[in-house]
Write a protein that holds these residues in place. Structure first.
Motif, PDB file in Angstrom:
ATOM      1  N   ALA A 116       0.790  -1.232   0.000  1.00 54.00           N
ATOM      2  CA  ALA A 116       0.000   0.000   0.000  1.00 54.00           C
ATOM      3  C   ALA A 116       0.818   1.276   0.000  1.00 54.00           C
ATOM      4  N   GLY A 117       0.449   2.207   0.900  1.00 56.00           N
ATOM      5  CA  GLY A 117       0.928   3.582   0.865  1.00 56.00           C
ATOM      6  C   GLY A 117       2.419   3.777   0.762  1.00 56.00           C
ATOM      7  N   CYS A 118       3.175   3.044   1.551  1.00 61.90           N
ATOM      8  CA  CYS A 118       4.623   3.264   1.524  1.00 61.90           C
ATOM      9  C   CYS A 118       5.209   2.969   0.150  1.00 61.90           C
ATOM     10  N   LEU A 119       4.555   2.136  -0.626  1.00 64.54           N
ATOM     11  CA  LEU A 119       5.054   1.801  -1.960  1.00 64.54           C
ATOM     12  C   LEU A 119       4.678   2.874  -2.977  1.00 64.54           C
ATOM     13  N   PHE A 120       3.366   3.120  -3.138  1.00 63.98           N
ATOM     14  CA  PHE A 120       2.987   4.090  -4.168  1.00 63.98           C
ATOM     15  C   PHE A 120       3.393   5.505  -3.779  1.00 63.98           C
ATOM     16  N   GLN A 121       3.476   5.796  -2.478  1.00 64.26           N
ATOM     17  CA  GLN A 121       3.912   7.129  -2.072  1.00 64.26           C
ATOM     18  C   GLN A 121       5.420   7.316  -2.317  1.00 64.26           C
ATOM     19  N   THR A 122       6.192   6.255  -2.179  1.00 60.39           N
ATOM     20  CA  THR A 122       7.608   6.335  -2.560  1.00 60.39           C
ATOM     21  C   THR A 122       7.722   6.655  -4.050  1.00 60.39           C
ATOM     22  N   VAL A 123       6.900   5.996  -4.871  1.00 63.50           N
ATOM     23  CA  VAL A 123       6.898   6.287  -6.312  1.00 63.50           C
ATOM     24  C   VAL A 123       6.541   7.752  -6.543  1.00 63.50           C
ATOM     25  N   TRP A 124       5.460   8.210  -5.900  1.00 65.52           N
ATOM     26  CA  TRP A 124       5.060   9.613  -6.080  1.00 65.52           C
ATOM     27  C   TRP A 124       6.176  10.560  -5.672  1.00 65.52           C
ATOM     28  N   ASN A 125       6.871  10.232  -4.591  1.00 61.80           N
ATOM     29  CA  ASN A 125       7.966  11.092  -4.138  1.00 61.80           C
ATOM     30  C   ASN A 125       9.098  11.137  -5.151  1.00 61.80           C
ATOM     31  N   VAL A 126       9.439  10.003  -5.702  1.00 60.40           N
ATOM     32  CA  VAL A 126      10.502   9.956  -6.708  1.00 60.40           C
ATOM     33  C   VAL A 126      10.076  10.723  -7.965  1.00 60.40           C
ATOM     34  N   VAL A 127       8.850  10.488  -8.424  1.00 58.57           N
ATOM     35  CA  VAL A 127       8.349  11.128  -9.636  1.00 58.57           C
ATOM     36  C   VAL A 127       8.259  12.650  -9.478  1.00 58.57           C
ATOM     37  N   THR A 167      -7.320   1.597  -6.547  1.00 63.13           N
ATOM     38  CA  THR A 167      -6.472   0.663  -7.293  1.00 63.13           C
ATOM     39  C   THR A 167      -4.999   1.035  -7.133  1.00 63.13           C
ATOM     40  N   THR A 168      -4.733   2.297  -6.851  1.00 59.32           N
ATOM     41  CA  THR A 168      -3.368   2.755  -6.609  1.00 59.32           C
ATOM     42  C   THR A 168      -2.747   2.016  -5.428  1.00 59.32           C
ATOM     43  N   CYS A 169      -3.571   1.679  -4.443  1.00 57.50           N
ATOM     44  CA  CYS A 169      -3.103   0.999  -3.223  1.00 57.50           C
ATOM     45  C   CYS A 169      -2.831  -0.483  -3.454  1.00 57.50           C
ATOM     46  N   CYS A 170      -3.388  -1.046  -4.487  1.00 56.81           N
ATOM     47  CA  CYS A 170      -3.294  -2.487  -4.738  1.00 56.81           C
ATOM     48  C   CYS A 170      -1.896  -2.831  -5.253  1.00 56.81           C
ATOM     49  N   LEU A 171      -0.977  -2.868  -4.324  1.00 53.62           N
ATOM     50  CA  LEU A 171       0.426  -3.040  -4.665  1.00 53.62           C
ATOM     51  C   LEU A 171       1.122  -3.697  -3.484  1.00 53.62           C
ATOM     52  N   GLU A 214      -0.624   3.900 -13.759  1.00 51.67           N
ATOM     53  CA  GLU A 214      -1.317   5.005 -13.092  1.00 51.67           C
ATOM     54  C   GLU A 214      -0.567   5.471 -11.847  1.00 51.67           C
ATOM     55  N   VAL A 215       0.110   4.563 -11.169  1.00 50.27           N
ATOM     56  CA  VAL A 215       0.903   4.965 -10.001  1.00 50.27           C
ATOM     57  C   VAL A 215       1.991   5.944 -10.444  1.00 50.27           C
ATOM     58  N   PHE A 216       2.724   5.601 -11.501  1.00 47.58           N
ATOM     59  CA  PHE A 216       3.795   6.472 -11.984  1.00 47.58           C
ATOM     60  C   PHE A 216       3.264   7.750 -12.634  1.00 47.58           C
ATOM     61  N   ASN A 217       2.013   7.726 -13.109  1.00 50.37           N
ATOM     62  CA  ASN A 217       1.410   8.905 -13.724  1.00 50.37           C
ATOM     63  C   ASN A 217       0.573   9.718 -12.746  1.00 50.37           C
ATOM     64  N   LEU A 218       0.675   9.395 -11.444  1.00 46.61           N
ATOM     65  CA  LEU A 218       0.023  10.148 -10.366  1.00 46.61           C
ATOM     66  C   LEU A 218      -1.505  10.151 -10.477  1.00 46.61           C
ATOM     67  N   ASP A 257      -0.077  17.365  -7.368  1.00 47.46           N
ATOM     68  CA  ASP A 257      -0.121  17.018  -8.791  1.00 47.46           C
ATOM     69  C   ASP A 257      -0.969  15.787  -9.084  1.00 47.46           C
ATOM     70  N   LEU A 258      -1.495  15.141  -8.054  1.00 54.52           N
ATOM     71  CA  LEU A 258      -2.300  13.942  -8.278  1.00 54.52           C
ATOM     72  C   LEU A 258      -3.554  14.265  -9.072  1.00 54.52           C
ATOM     73  N   ARG A 259      -3.946  13.314  -9.886  1.00 51.98           N
ATOM     74  CA  ARG A 259      -5.242  13.388 -10.573  1.00 51.98           C
ATOM     75  C   ARG A 259      -6.127  12.358  -9.912  1.00 51.98           C
ATOM     76  N   VAL A 260      -7.065  12.829  -9.083  1.00 51.70           N
ATOM     77  CA  VAL A 260      -7.946  11.946  -8.324  1.00 51.70           C
ATOM     78  C   VAL A 260      -9.245  11.773  -9.099  1.00 51.70           C
ATOM     79  N   LEU A 261      -9.550  10.522  -9.442  1.00 50.04           N
ATOM     80  CA  LEU A 261     -10.779  10.215 -10.179  1.00 50.04           C
ATOM     81  C   LEU A 261     -11.932  10.045  -9.197  1.00 50.04           C
TER      82      LEU A 261
END
Length: 189
Positions: free
Chosen positions: A34-45, A126-130, A150-154, A181-185
């Motif tokens: 979950a969060g620690c994974l996709f948020q690390t990606v968001w931080n890097v991006v 779905t972003t969390c499903c990691l 979508e994770v890498f594209n925020l 910068d997130l695009r929240v659907l």
């Protein structure tokens, strides 16, 4: 993306070594998720420090042989000791037990999960499903049923499988404050 064995470079930038330490706990069928994974990606991006705004690190495991609180608590205590010197909150949970407490916390029943993957599949977005884990041979196993594009594209997409709409919207609002910068659907009508 189906389960894989590649080494995700984005996660390697988070130097806390949680994967390596979790591997020593001998938890059955576990994933850092979950969060620690996709948020690390968001931080890097978004060119932020890799641990920026990460609230906690979730370690899920699956042990249906003992659904007692005492067994899960023993795993939690072992984790507390293993991670005691890290500047992070690591939460360890047995996903075989989720159905025992989910309705009381979130207001909707949760059918019993049959794996960490099925629990991961039911996250509010779905972003969390990691999930990622370190295999005994040193390879990383990645579980990303919705892929990583979508994770890498925020992009934050709802996953109305189990969690209520309010859970998704509250999480998305918090995330947007940290990563504007997130695009929240929107939740589906």
């Amino acid at each position: 993306m189906p389960p894989g064995r590649e080494r995700p470079g984005f996660l390697a930038r988070n130097k806390l070594k949680i994967l390596e330490r979790t591997a020593t706990l001998n938890l059955p069928h576990w994933y850092l998720t979950a969060g620690c994974l996709f948020q690390t990606v968001w931080n890097v991006v978004t060119d932020r420090p890799p641990t920026h705004a990460i609230k906690d690190y979730d370690v899920f495991y699956f042990d249906a042989t003992d659904l007692s609180w005492e067994a899960e608590d023993a795993a939690i205590r072992a984790g507390r000791e293993a991670f005691s010197d890290l500047p992070a909150d690591v939460e360890i949970r047995n996903e075989a037990r989720v159905h025992l407490w989910y309705e009381q916390k979130f207001g909707v029943p949760c059918p019993p999960h049959d794996s960490v993957e099925s629990a991961t599949d039911s996250f509010a977005s779905t972003t969390c499903c990691l999930g990622v884990r370190l295999e005994p041979d040193g390879q990383w196993r990645v579980y990303a049923p919705h892929g990583l594009t979508e994770v890498f594209n925020l992009v934050v997409r709802p996953n109305p499988v189990l969690a209520p709409r309010a859970v998704y919207e509250n999480k998305a609002e918090r995330w947007r404050r940290e990563w504007p910068d997130l695009r929240v659907l929107e939740w589906p009508g």
